[in-house]
Design a protein around this motif. Sequence first.
Motif, PDB file in Angstrom:
ATOM      1  N   GLY A 119      65.178  81.766   2.755  1.00 50.59           N
ATOM      2  CA  GLY A 119      64.009  81.637   3.599  1.00 50.59           C
ATOM      3  C   GLY A 119      63.959  80.279   4.286  1.00 50.59           C
ATOM      4  N   PHE A 120      63.234  80.210   5.400  1.00 52.34           N
ATOM      5  CA  PHE A 120      63.080  78.955   6.146  1.00 52.34           C
ATOM      6  C   PHE A 120      61.639  78.910   6.627  1.00 52.34           C
ATOM      7  N   ASP A 121      60.785  78.200   5.882  1.00 50.18           N
ATOM      8  CA  ASP A 121      59.349  78.180   6.177  1.00 50.18           C
ATOM      9  C   ASP A 121      59.030  76.977   7.058  1.00 50.18           C
ATOM     10  N   PRO A 146      54.262  81.989  13.786  1.00 53.23           N
ATOM     11  CA  PRO A 146      53.662  82.818  12.739  1.00 53.23           C
ATOM     12  C   PRO A 146      54.643  83.775  12.063  1.00 53.23           C
ATOM     13  N   GLY A 147      55.852  83.907  12.585  1.00 51.79           N
ATOM     14  CA  GLY A 147      56.789  84.888  12.057  1.00 51.79           C
ATOM     15  C   GLY A 147      57.491  84.428  10.784  1.00 51.79           C
ATOM     16  N   ASN A 148      58.351  85.288  10.277  1.00 47.31           N
ATOM     17  CA  ASN A 148      59.079  85.044   9.034  1.00 47.31           C
ATOM     18  C   ASN A 148      60.523  84.688   9.371  1.00 47.31           C
ATOM     19  N   LEU A 149      60.846  83.398   9.386  1.00 46.83           N
ATOM     20  CA  LEU A 149      62.198  82.961   9.696  1.00 46.83           C
ATOM     21  C   LEU A 149      63.072  83.003   8.450  1.00 46.83           C
ATOM     22  N   ARG A 150      64.347  83.338   8.667  1.00 51.25           N
ATOM     23  CA  ARG A 150      65.300  83.348   7.560  1.00 51.25           C
ATOM     24  C   ARG A 150      66.612  82.727   8.038  1.00 51.25           C
ATOM     25  N   LEU A 151      67.191  81.870   7.191  1.00 56.38           N
ATOM     26  CA  LEU A 151      68.491  81.256   7.458  1.00 56.38           C
ATOM     27  C   LEU A 151      69.599  82.163   6.937  1.00 56.38           C
ATOM     28  N   GLU A 152      70.593  82.454   7.788  1.00 53.83           N
ATOM     29  CA  GLU A 152      71.793  83.192   7.380  1.00 53.83           C
ATOM     30  C   GLU A 152      73.001  82.474   7.967  1.00 53.83           C
ATOM     31  N   GLY A 205      59.162  83.544  26.882  1.00 49.59           N
ATOM     32  CA  GLY A 205      59.319  82.148  26.529  1.00 49.59           C
ATOM     33  C   GLY A 205      58.839  81.801  25.136  1.00 49.59           C
ATOM     34  N   GLN A 206      58.612  82.824  24.295  1.00 51.96           N
ATOM     35  CA  GLN A 206      58.111  82.581  22.948  1.00 51.96           C
ATOM     36  C   GLN A 206      59.266  82.302  21.979  1.00 51.96           C
ATOM     37  N   PHE A 207      59.028  81.407  21.033  1.00 47.47           N
ATOM     38  CA  PHE A 207      60.024  80.944  20.072  1.00 47.47           C
ATOM     39  C   PHE A 207      60.287  81.989  18.985  1.00 47.47           C
ATOM     40  N   HIS A 208      61.580  82.181  18.641  1.00 44.19           N
ATOM     41  CA  HIS A 208      61.954  83.095  17.557  1.00 44.19           C
ATOM     42  C   HIS A 208      62.986  82.497  16.613  1.00 44.19           C
ATOM     43  N   GLY A 209      63.216  81.176  16.693  1.00 42.81           N
ATOM     44  CA  GLY A 209      64.162  80.546  15.790  1.00 42.81           C
ATOM     45  C   GLY A 209      65.267  79.826  16.532  1.00 42.81           C
TER      46      GLY A 209
END
Length: 335
Positions: free
Chosen positions: A210-212, A189-195, A303-307
Amino acid sequence: MRKAPLVLLVLSFFAFLPAPATAATDLPGGKAYFVVSRGSFKTGTTNWMRLSDYTFTTDGKVRARTYLWQQAKPVARQGTGTTPDSSCSTSSSTPPQTLVRSCQVLTAGGFTSSPNESTPGNYRLDGDQLHITWDVPGWNEQWAVVPSPDGTLARLDFRSNALATAGYGYGSNTPLTTRRQMSSVQSFPGNLRLEFHGWDKGDPVSNGSGFDIGLYRTCTTTSWCLTYRQPESANSCQGGSGCKQGGDTSIQNHVVRVSNTDRRDTHWHWCSCLSINSAGKEEFCYKGNSHVKPMLQILDDNGQFHGWVGVEASFSPQNNRNDDMISAFRVADFR
């Protein structure tokens, strides 16, 4: 019988006491397991990328297990063994506008095997500054350790490295053998961003976007695969990429699990129009200079995903180093 003097008895007693224990070293941000991408991107030289996991212990030791790619020794792409099923891809030569082509997903050579390197080292903390000295002559690095607001994740912000010019890192206390399946990745559900920091035709580059992940499709039987046919837009498939005016400028995207026993995933993408080769013949699955991006999942203490942290190691099939596409990057919500 004559008794031994009391002083000798006392000395003998202390001679058998164990040595005082060495004080434990604090873990970086209180975390033991990190995923890290690093790279050297310079003008006028051959560059390299390393994708690693770091394990820290309270005796001041650290060990890195690393995949290495370098322009000096370019490797060919290799198949992952995964072809997405018909629920999320098409085998038709005129595919629906929402489905990617059913092609075996590729990754950077060597990523389906064990790491190239296993390097021990020592670390120390100076406030929020992490100093690592590797057991490689002249190689040391420094990061700033930044805790997440809820304390379940630690971020490493690149400060310096004797060999690398850029890097990203994240750590928690979730073992490196734990991973999230693609269904939970897709529903993040979070807001992922590519850098990223990288190199393009001789010069260092950096950027972000952005990476949706929510736009990706889950696959029914190949449940470890996600796909997304990015629609036509003003993107990198126009202009200098080789796509002709009026061609299909959509992008074929695949994110695939490489191993079910660790954090390895890979991202493979390419411009649809590039499947038309120089002879004007369409290749259903592009065999040219596609983007291959090995990645390691970022997981918090729960253990939750963050990217992911990752690297791009897309070497020119024609061995033209100027056409290599290389970088170190992160796709993350905690930045």
